[in-house]
Design a protein around this motif. Sequence first.
Motif, PDB file in Angstrom:
ATOM      1  N   MET A 119       0.849  -1.196   0.000  1.00  0.00           N
ATOM      2  CA  MET A 119       0.000   0.000   0.000  1.00  0.00           C
ATOM      3  C   MET A 119       0.884   1.246   0.000  1.00  0.00           C
ATOM      4  O   MET A 119       1.795   1.365   0.807  1.00  0.00           O
ATOM      5  CB  MET A 119      -0.898   0.005   1.238  1.00  0.00           C
ATOM      6  CG  MET A 119      -1.854   1.182   1.321  1.00  0.00           C
ATOM      7  SD  MET A 119      -2.776   1.163   2.889  1.00  0.00           S
ATOM      8  CE  MET A 119      -3.934   2.483   2.617  1.00  0.00           C
TER       9      MET A 119
ATOM     10  N   GLN B 238      -8.622  -0.213  -1.104  1.00  0.00           N
ATOM     11  CA  GLN B 238      -7.379  -0.537  -0.409  1.00  0.00           C
ATOM     12  C   GLN B 238      -7.644  -1.497   0.750  1.00  0.00           C
ATOM     13  O   GLN B 238      -8.301  -1.130   1.732  1.00  0.00           O
ATOM     14  CB  GLN B 238      -6.726   0.743   0.131  1.00  0.00           C
ATOM     15  CG  GLN B 238      -6.442   1.799  -0.917  1.00  0.00           C
ATOM     16  CD  GLN B 238      -5.391   1.365  -1.909  1.00  0.00           C
ATOM     17  OE1 GLN B 238      -4.451   0.634  -1.559  1.00  0.00           O
ATOM     18  NE2 GLN B 238      -5.518   1.805  -3.145  1.00  0.00           N
TER      19      GLN B 238
ATOM     20  N   GLU C 179      -5.756  -2.456   3.100  1.00  0.00           N
ATOM     21  CA  GLU C 179      -5.104  -2.024   4.345  1.00  0.00           C
ATOM     22  C   GLU C 179      -5.669  -0.711   4.891  1.00  0.00           C
ATOM     23  O   GLU C 179      -5.137  -0.155   5.840  1.00  0.00           O
ATOM     24  CB  GLU C 179      -3.598  -1.859   4.119  1.00  0.00           C
ATOM     25  CG  GLU C 179      -2.891  -3.116   3.645  1.00  0.00           C
ATOM     26  CD  GLU C 179      -2.795  -3.176   2.126  1.00  0.00           C
ATOM     27  OE1 GLU C 179      -3.531  -2.430   1.455  1.00  0.00           O
ATOM     28  OE2 GLU C 179      -1.976  -3.960   1.606  1.00  0.00           O
TER      29      GLU C 179
ATOM     30  N   ALA D  42      -6.391  -0.266   8.842  1.00  0.00           N
ATOM     31  CA  ALA D  42      -5.186  -0.090   9.661  1.00  0.00           C
ATOM     32  C   ALA D  42      -4.582   1.288   9.450  1.00  0.00           C
ATOM     33  O   ALA D  42      -4.091   1.925  10.393  1.00  0.00           O
ATOM     34  CB  ALA D  42      -4.160  -1.176   9.325  1.00  0.00           C
TER      35      ALA D  42
END
Length: 227
Positions: free
Chosen positions: A1, A76, A78, A81
């Motif tokens: 990412m 995305q 991720e 997080a």
Amino acid sequence: MFISGLQKLTLLDFPGRTACTVFFGGCNFRCPFCHNASLVCGGGEHIELEAFFSFLRSRTGILDGVAVTGGEPLLQPELPAFLRQIKDMGFQVKLDTNGSFYDRLRALVEAELVDYVAMDIKSSKDGYVRAAGCAVDMDSICKSVAYLLSAPVTYEFRTTAAKGIVEPADFLEIAKWIAGAKQYFIQGFVDSGDLLGTGAAPYSKEEMEALRQSVLPYVPAAALRGV
């Protein structure tokens, strides 16, 4: 990412907040009037997360929040997080989305990872495929609209007034769909020179105001933006 673009200061992208804007590349829509064609198709910068968070730490006490946009950020994996780290640093988060990933949107809101959601309403339900430039999951989009209308988080809906693609009759249908919305913006179309398609033109100021007037019976909070 990685991040595909960073605007280090904005007074506009996050209403009522001093913020930076993070851009993620890639999108599942191909709206012909999109002004970020290169970003949507995977172009843009390549900013590592470590560099971004180093920048954000240097803005503690200066910035109030981070506006997360695209492309479509919910692509995305991720992202939760990433947003958690931003929140843990004491910043608020605004998320821009096309609303096509209802489950992911709801999960972020319920995890208190976003403070403000801006959802694009591309067109009326009948006009969505034309405006999105591809097949769309209308069930997920409708669920996202209904969810935000229940006000689990501060939100706005917005539609780009791209003449030739989103017609006056579409705005009336949108207004009926989102009746009672707390915030709805009709945005002026600007040809950036980096469009995904053709056929879009701007409405005049007078035409934009006529569009706003047409939706007021259903969405009294409707306003113009970028006019």
